[in-house]
Design an enzyme around this catalytic site. Structure first.
Site, mmCIF file in Angstrom:
data_model
loop_
_atom_site.group_PDB
_atom_site.id
_atom_site.type_symbol
_atom_site.label_atom_id
_atom_site.label_comp_id
_atom_site.label_asym_id
_atom_site.label_seq_id
_atom_site.Cartn_x
_atom_site.Cartn_y
_atom_site.Cartn_z
ATOM 1 N N GLY A 11 0.099 4.433 -6.968
ATOM 2 C CA GLY A 11 1.425 3.935 -6.591
ATOM 3 C C GLY A 11 2.486 4.556 -7.497
ATOM 4 N N ARG A 72 -3.223 8.680 -2.836
ATOM 5 C CA ARG A 72 -4.519 8.095 -3.204
ATOM 6 C C ARG A 72 -5.567 9.002 -2.566
ATOM 7 N NH1 ARG A 72 -1.136 3.514 -3.410
ATOM 8 N NH2 ARG A 72 -1.530 2.225 -5.230
ATOM 9 N N ASP A 103 -4.376 2.171 -13.329
ATOM 10 C CA ASP A 103 -5.779 1.981 -13.699
ATOM 11 C C ASP A 103 -6.712 2.940 -12.957
ATOM 12 O OD1 ASP A 103 -8.344 -0.174 -12.910
ATOM 13 O OD2 ASP A 103 -7.852 0.323 -14.993
ATOM 14 N N THR A 125 2.706 2.876 -13.818
ATOM 15 C CA THR A 125 2.567 1.870 -12.764
ATOM 16 C C THR A 125 3.563 0.747 -13.017
ATOM 17 O OG1 THR A 125 1.108 0.173 -11.803
ATOM 18 C CG2 THR A 125 0.710 0.757 -14.100
ATOM 19 N N ASP A 127 2.896 -2.293 -12.371
ATOM 20 C CA ASP A 127 2.122 -3.541 -12.478
ATOM 21 C C ASP A 127 1.983 -4.102 -13.879
ATOM 22 O OD1 ASP A 127 -0.241 -2.490 -9.900
ATOM 23 O OD2 ASP A 127 1.788 -3.318 -9.785
ATOM 24 N N ASP A 129 -0.478 -3.717 -15.860
ATOM 25 C CA ASP A 129 -1.820 -4.326 -15.848
ATOM 26 C C ASP A 129 -2.846 -3.506 -16.625
ATOM 27 O OD1 ASP A 129 -2.995 -3.133 -12.568
ATOM 28 O OD2 ASP A 129 -1.859 -2.149 -14.191
ATOM 29 N N ARG A 171 -0.192 -6.426 -7.980
ATOM 30 C CA ARG A 171 -1.642 -6.472 -7.681
ATOM 31 C C ARG A 171 -2.230 -7.737 -8.291
ATOM 32 N NH1 ARG A 171 -5.223 -1.296 -8.423
ATOM 33 N NH2 ARG A 171 -4.550 -1.593 -10.550
HETATM 34 O O1 F6P Z 1 -0.010 -0.555 -8.031
HETATM 35 C C1 F6P Z 1 1.344 -0.569 -7.673
HETATM 36 C C2 F6P Z 1 1.523 -1.330 -6.387
HETATM 37 O O2 F6P Z 1 2.867 -1.339 -6.030
HETATM 38 C C3 F6P Z 1 1.022 -2.757 -6.438
HETATM 39 O O3 F6P Z 1 1.910 -3.620 -7.117
HETATM 40 C C4 F6P Z 1 0.881 -3.032 -4.963
HETATM 41 O O4 F6P Z 1 0.028 -4.122 -4.686
HETATM 42 C C5 F6P Z 1 0.274 -1.713 -4.482
HETATM 43 O O5 F6P Z 1 0.773 -0.709 -5.349
HETATM 44 C C6 F6P Z 1 0.626 -1.343 -3.071
HETATM 45 O O6 F6P Z 1 -0.153 -0.188 -2.774
HETATM 46 P P1 F6P Z 1 0.303 0.845 -1.611
HETATM 47 O O7 F6P Z 1 1.490 1.591 -2.128
HETATM 48 O O8 F6P Z 1 -0.911 1.747 -1.455
HETATM 49 O O9 F6P Z 1 0.606 0.027 -0.405
#
Ligand code: F6P
Length: 320
Positions: A11, A72, A103, A125, A127, A129, A171
């Site tokens: 992300g 990803r 992570d 990130t 998050d 986390d 997350r």
């Molecule tokens: O890890 C960052 C994040 O924004 C999280 O807070 C969220 O749950 C996730 O990515 C969303 O993932 P995607 O961008 O693949 O929908």
């Protein structure tokens, strides 16, 4: 080490561009060749690699997102994909890699480190986390984005004497909710780290209403396992307070990075380049207090994130 690469993965987060800029300019300052890799590990496997110059990273410091794009990559999760990625790096003569991501991205970097590539991981990130660093790049900007939304929602909630639930990202981590909740004056903060109790929540909202509060603001982290609209209906049924919901979602991933995120990005990137220049083994780089720290990459990724219960208790007191 004279040839290094940099990629952004997972992300995106505000401040990633500041980190890319600092990797490139610090690397060039040390006489290194710096290569940008597009679309994270997906692009690495495709050989989407190009030399970076001082000008390549001009006028990006203030921009959210990432000029290298991100992705990803399921392909990279396989041993074959990881082996192929190493071969691509070897083809380009790239000896070291700066990975900017969360992570999952840093764990991907560890797989390359196990195959002989020197990897420096930066905590990119929103998050917050990652257990080895106090803050991640993008977290402060995301909190301020949520804070802006809370301030706007307070206005309309007060005008209508309503309760509003604001759902935020993170997350499985509740830090965005916690920090935005405290600084935004939320009446309740729901995080996955603390068991959710509907009875308790409704009691707090009724108590607030009865002591004259004009609105109710609840900040719910997405990791709290209840649908936000279902939660609103249940609160309405139990408290007779008109309840609305706002899910901020991807608003939290964009925007111009704050000074704090730009500084964190720049300082950790410099550390990464210095360590690669000195042929150090793979590390995860972050911040502890005001000090930039570097831990063995595998050790860093095994550290659990401690939820700040003192801060959570403070939030509880301040929301009375
Ligand atoms: O890890 C960052 C994040 O924004 C999280 O807070 C969220 O749950 C996730 O990515 C969303 O993932 P995607 O961008 O693949 O929908």
């Amino acid at each position: 080490m004279r040839k290094i690469g940099v990629l952004t993965s997972g992300g995106d987060s505000p401040g990633m561009n500041a980190a890319v800029r600092a990797v490139v300019r610090c690397g060039i300052a040390k006489g290194m060749e710096v290569y940008g890799i597009d679309r994270g590990y997906e692009g690495l496997m495709d050989g989407a690699i190009h030399p970076m110059t001082l000008a390549s990273v001009g006028d990006i410091l203030h921009r959210g997102g990432t000029i290298l794009s991100t992705a990803r990559s399921d392909r990279f999760r396989t041993p074959e994909g990881q082996e192929h990625a190493v071969k691509v790096l070897e083809t380009f003569g790239i000896e070291g890699l700066v990975v900017i991501g969360g992570d999952g991205s840093l764990k991907g970097g560890l797989e390359l480190a196990k195959r002989g590539i020197a990897v420096m991981g930066l905590p990119g990130t929103i998050d917050n986390d990652l257990g080895y660093t106090d803050f991640t790049i993008g977290f402060d900007t995301a909190v301020n984005t949520v804070l802006d939304a809370v301030t706007r929602i307070r206005d309309t909630s007060s005008a209508h004497r309503r309760t509003t639930i604001i759902e935020v990202m993170g997350r499985h981590c509740g830090d965005i909710a916690l920090h935005a909740g405290i600084t935004g004056g939320a009446d309740a903060i729901l995080v996955p780290e603390v068991r959710f109790d509907m009875m308790n929540l409704c009691r707090r909202m009724i108590q607030g209403h009865n002591r004259g509060k004009l609105h109710g603001i609840i900040i719910k982290a997405e990791g709290v396992d209840m649908d936000v609209n279902e939660m609103a209906r249940e609160i309405e049924d139990r408290t007779a307070q008109e309840t609305r919901t706002v899910t901020l979602a991807y608003l939290q991933r964009g925007g111009t990075p704050t000074a704090k995120d730009r500084m964190l990005a720049s300082r950790t990137a410099k550390k990464a380049v210095d360590l690669l220049y000195n042929d150090e083994s793979s590390k995860a780089i972050g911040i502890c207090g005001n000090d930039i720290v570097a831990y063995d990459l595998e050790e860093a990724l095994s550290m659990n994130r401690e939820f700040d219960m003192d801060l959570y208790e403070l939030a509880h007191i301040l929301a009375k």
